[in-house]
Write an enzyme that holds these catalytic residues in place. Structure first.
Site, PDB file in Angstrom:
ATOM      1  N   HIS A 119     -12.754   4.035   8.612  1.00 16.65           N
ATOM      2  CA  HIS A 119     -13.112   4.728   7.371  1.00 16.65           C
ATOM      3  C   HIS A 119     -11.788   5.145   6.736  1.00 16.65           C
ATOM      4  O   HIS A 119     -10.841   5.502   7.447  1.00 16.65           O
ATOM      5  CB  HIS A 119     -13.871   6.028   7.611  1.00 16.65           C
ATOM      6  CG  HIS A 119     -15.182   5.922   8.310  1.00 16.65           C
ATOM      7  ND1 HIS A 119     -15.299   5.943   9.675  1.00 16.65           N
ATOM      8  CD2 HIS A 119     -16.454   5.857   7.823  1.00 16.65           C
ATOM      9  CE1 HIS A 119     -16.580   5.883   9.999  1.00 16.65           C
ATOM     10  NE2 HIS A 119     -17.293   5.817   8.901  1.00 16.65           N
ATOM     11  N   ASP A 168     -10.444   8.279   8.230  1.00 14.94           N
ATOM     12  CA  ASP A 168      -9.972   8.247   9.629  1.00 14.94           C
ATOM     13  C   ASP A 168      -8.478   8.016   9.669  1.00 14.94           C
ATOM     14  O   ASP A 168      -7.779   8.575  10.503  1.00 14.94           O
ATOM     15  CB  ASP A 168     -10.547   7.060  10.432  1.00 14.94           C
ATOM     16  CG  ASP A 168     -12.043   7.000  10.439  1.00 14.94           C
ATOM     17  OD1 ASP A 168     -12.671   8.054  10.363  1.00 14.94           O
ATOM     18  OD2 ASP A 168     -12.568   5.862  10.524  1.00 14.94           O
ATOM     19  N   GLU A 187     -25.341  -0.877   6.717  1.00 11.79           N
ATOM     20  CA  GLU A 187     -25.618  -0.524   8.115  1.00 11.79           C
ATOM     21  C   GLU A 187     -26.866   0.352   8.195  1.00 11.79           C
ATOM     22  O   GLU A 187     -26.838   1.528   7.841  1.00 11.79           O
ATOM     23  CB  GLU A 187     -24.398   0.211   8.690  1.00 11.79           C
ATOM     24  CG  GLU A 187     -24.551   0.543  10.157  1.00 11.79           C
ATOM     25  CD  GLU A 187     -23.290   1.160  10.742  1.00 11.79           C
ATOM     26  OE1 GLU A 187     -22.175   0.747  10.349  1.00 11.79           O
ATOM     27  OE2 GLU A 187     -23.420   2.057  11.591  1.00 11.79           O
ATOM     28  N   GLU A 206     -26.620  -1.709  14.216  1.00 13.96           N
ATOM     29  CA  GLU A 206     -26.082  -0.885  15.313  1.00 13.96           C
ATOM     30  C   GLU A 206     -27.163  -0.626  16.350  1.00 13.96           C
ATOM     31  O   GLU A 206     -28.275  -0.213  16.029  1.00 13.96           O
ATOM     32  CB  GLU A 206     -25.543   0.434  14.747  1.00 13.96           C
ATOM     33  CG  GLU A 206     -25.017   1.353  15.842  1.00 13.96           C
ATOM     34  CD  GLU A 206     -24.133   2.471  15.315  1.00 13.96           C
ATOM     35  OE1 GLU A 206     -23.351   2.214  14.380  1.00 13.96           O
ATOM     36  OE2 GLU A 206     -24.242   3.586  15.831  1.00 13.96           O
ATOM     37  N   ASP A 230     -23.973   7.132  20.701  1.00 16.21           N
ATOM     38  CA  ASP A 230     -22.844   6.202  20.570  1.00 16.21           C
ATOM     39  C   ASP A 230     -22.120   5.942  21.886  1.00 16.21           C
ATOM     40  O   ASP A 230     -20.894   6.048  21.971  1.00 16.21           O
ATOM     41  CB  ASP A 230     -21.825   6.736  19.539  1.00 16.21           C
ATOM     42  CG  ASP A 230     -22.321   6.580  18.114  1.00 16.21           C
ATOM     43  OD1 ASP A 230     -23.266   5.822  17.882  1.00 16.21           O
ATOM     44  OD2 ASP A 230     -21.734   7.239  17.228  1.00 16.21           O
ATOM     45  N   ASP A 248     -18.626   0.671  17.987  1.00 15.90           N
ATOM     46  CA  ASP A 248     -18.843   1.983  17.364  1.00 15.90           C
ATOM     47  C   ASP A 248     -19.352   2.911  18.469  1.00 15.90           C
ATOM     48  O   ASP A 248     -20.528   3.271  18.516  1.00 15.90           O
ATOM     49  CB  ASP A 248     -19.850   1.855  16.213  1.00 15.90           C
ATOM     50  CG  ASP A 248     -19.915   3.119  15.393  1.00 15.90           C
ATOM     51  OD1 ASP A 248     -19.248   4.104  15.766  1.00 15.90           O
ATOM     52  OD2 ASP A 248     -20.630   3.136  14.370  1.00 15.90           O
TER      53      ASP A 248
HETATM   54  C1  XLS Z   1     -22.905   6.415  11.990  1.00 11.59           C
HETATM   55  C2  XLS Z   1     -22.436   5.076  11.708  1.00 11.59           C
HETATM   56  C3  XLS Z   1     -21.002   5.017  11.224  1.00 11.59           C
HETATM   57  C4  XLS Z   1     -20.759   3.708  10.556  1.00 11.59           C
HETATM   58  C5  XLS Z   1     -19.555   3.664   9.689  1.00 11.59           C
HETATM   59  O1  XLS Z   1     -23.874   6.644  12.686  1.00 11.59           O
HETATM   60  O2  XLS Z   1     -22.629   4.291  12.844  1.00 11.59           O
HETATM   61  O3  XLS Z   1     -20.127   5.247  12.271  1.00 11.59           O
HETATM   62  O4  XLS Z   1     -20.656   2.671  11.470  1.00 11.59           O
HETATM   63  O5  XLS Z   1     -19.651   4.551   8.637  1.00 11.59           O
HETATM   64 NI    NI Z   2     -21.928   2.328  13.042  1.00 10.69          NI
HETATM   65 NI    NI Z   3     -24.035   5.255  14.440  1.00 13.22          NI
END
Ligand code: XLS
Ligand code: NI
Ligand code: NI
Length: 439
Positions: free
Chosen positions: A100, A103, A231, A267, A308, A338
């Site tokens: 990001h 980041d 996403e 994801e 995560d 991630d």
């Molecule tokens: C949050 C998301 C984030 C995205 C990128 O839950 O997974 O990390 O991958 O903004």
């Molecule tokens: Ni993500």
């Molecule tokens: Ni996530």
């Protein structure tokens, strides 16, 4: 100066190795279905969890020990951190990374100062990419942390905040383009709502679509040809996220004439939160031509939030790789970790153990999936299961040559449908286990 002086470049040593800093399954040059493992996965490491994650949770501050980080929000600290990041990418043999905007570089006191900070760190990222050969899988903009985005970014009720978000994405796209990013991701952090009482949902969705159209136009203007990805995530932080799962995203894209420009970044943990398996999400996106990339992590079946974690479960990785192979791979996407180490795993070396274990789990999953495919072990069953559609009345229905009246006449004459055959789920679960045992 090395940040990880005691850690060598991680090498493949084979399944029998006891070296915790070696790969047992991930062998970058090994060919599977005619493609190297390196090209199948295009492994990517995320900047946010790995270099900005501190282990803070709602009950206490961060615990992570990161000797290279002076804890300040200075540009110099950010530049130094970038160099450390590339040392880790290289030592893990990860060909890609993702970030990001916020980041990699600190926010300044104005948008202009923030952009200048971003450029100053991007200079180092560019240098390090050139030196190491590590590439940018995707960039994105963080439009959820700063309090100005409390009501959302593209879906905010505050038109000025929409304008700020547009300016931020414009800059993030430019930097992604400058660094050769192969994709650009939109995760709708606060694009959703908590309660319909205060929300004009239709207006917010229209704005989100306008925002995406502006992004498409701007990409054309600057010559950015990377793939745009959305996403999906169903909840957290908002109760109703607009991009809740693959099907909702594709419906939104279709409704607003955006399907040509976007694919999905799926994801694993988000699929779980949506009440789906990850293989469901991959197959759904895949048969609509929208499988773009993977954020590889896993949730905890006993916890209802986005934990995560690094995935090490062979069933999960086998299922993911099976459907990724089925749909022809990830194209310009990759397997992007991630994922974050647990708060209790606070030492730098834990970052290595975490990535090594998950890279190995994906490599083994790929080999198992390829073995199942080589024997047609699931497909041959599916083909047989649906064979009533290959000829006779089934073929007529599929070709569109019959309607309700024809089908009534057919069934009146026949009297009763053919007998059903067993779905054999348990047998097929045993078949998958057999391949897990054998690989
Ligand atoms: C949050 C998301 C984030 C995205 C990128 O839950 O997974 O990390 O991958 O903004
Ligand atoms: Ni993500
Ligand atoms: Ni996530």
């Amino acid at each position: 100066m090395s940040a990880f002086p005691d850690i060598p470049t991680v090498q493949y040593e084979g399944p029998e190795s006891d070296n915790p800093l070696a790969f047992r399954w991930y062998n970058p040059d090994e060919m599977v279905e005619g493609k190297s493992m390196k090209d199948h996965f295009r492994f990517s490491i995320v900047y946010w969890h790995t270099f900005r994650g501190t282990g803070a949770d709602p009950f206490g501050p961060g615990t992570a020990v990161r000797p290279w980080d002076d804890g300040s929000e200075s540009v110099q600290n950010a530049q130094n951190r970038a160099r450390v990041a590339f040392e880790l990418f290289e030592k893990l043999q990860a060909p890609y990374y993702a970030f990001h905007d916020r980041d990699v570089a600190p926010e300044g006191s104005s948008l202009a100062e923030t952009n200048a900070n971003f450029d100053a760190v991007a200079d180092v990222l560019a240098e390090e990419q050139k030196r190491s050969g590590v590439k940018l899988l995707w960039g994105t903009a963080n439009m959820f942390s700063n309090p100005r985005f409390m009501h959302g970014a593209a879906t905010t009720c505050n038109a000025d905040v929409f304008a700020y978000a547009a300016a931020q994405v414009k800059k993030a796209m430019e930097v992604t383009h400058r660094l050769g990013g192969e994709n650009y991701v939109f995760w709708g952090g606060r694009e959703g709502y908590q309660n319909l009482y205060n929300t004009d949902m239709k207006r917010e969705l229209d704005h989100l679509a306008q925002f995406f159209h502006m992004a498409v136009d701007y990409a054309k203007q600057i010559g950015f040809t990377g793939q745009f990805l959305i996403e999906p995530k169903p909840k957290e932080p908002t109760k109703h996220q607009y991009d809740s799962d693959a099907a909702a995203c594709l419906n939104f894209l279709r409704a607003y004439d955006l399907t040509d420009h976007f694919k999905l970044n799926l994801e694993t943990n988000h699929a779980t939160l949506a009440g789906h398996t990850m293989m469901h999400e991959i197959d759904y996106a895949g048969h609509q031509g929208a499988l773009g990339s993977i954020d590889a992590n896993t949730g905890d079946m006993l916890l209802g939030w986005d934990t995560d974690q690094f995935g090490t479960d062979y069933y999960l990785t086998t299922q993911m790789m099976y459907y990724i192979l089925k749909h022809g791979g990830l194209g310009s996407g990759g397997v992007n970790f991630d994922a974050k180490v647990r708060r209790e795993s606070f030492e730098p070396i834990d970052l290595f153990y975490a990535h090594i274990g998950s890279m190995d789990a994906y490599a083994k999953g790929l080999k198992i999936a390829a073995a199942i495919r080589a024997d047609n072990a699931l497909e041959s069953f599916i083909e047989k299961r649906y064979s009533s559609w290959d000829s006779g009345i089934g073929a007529k229905i599929e070709s569109g040559s019959v309607g309700f009246a024809d089908l009534e006449a057919y069934m009146l004459e026949k009297g009763e449908a053919e007998a059903n055959i067993s779905g054999r789920q348990e047998l097929l679960e045993n078949v998958v286990n057999k391949y897990i045992d054998r690989v």
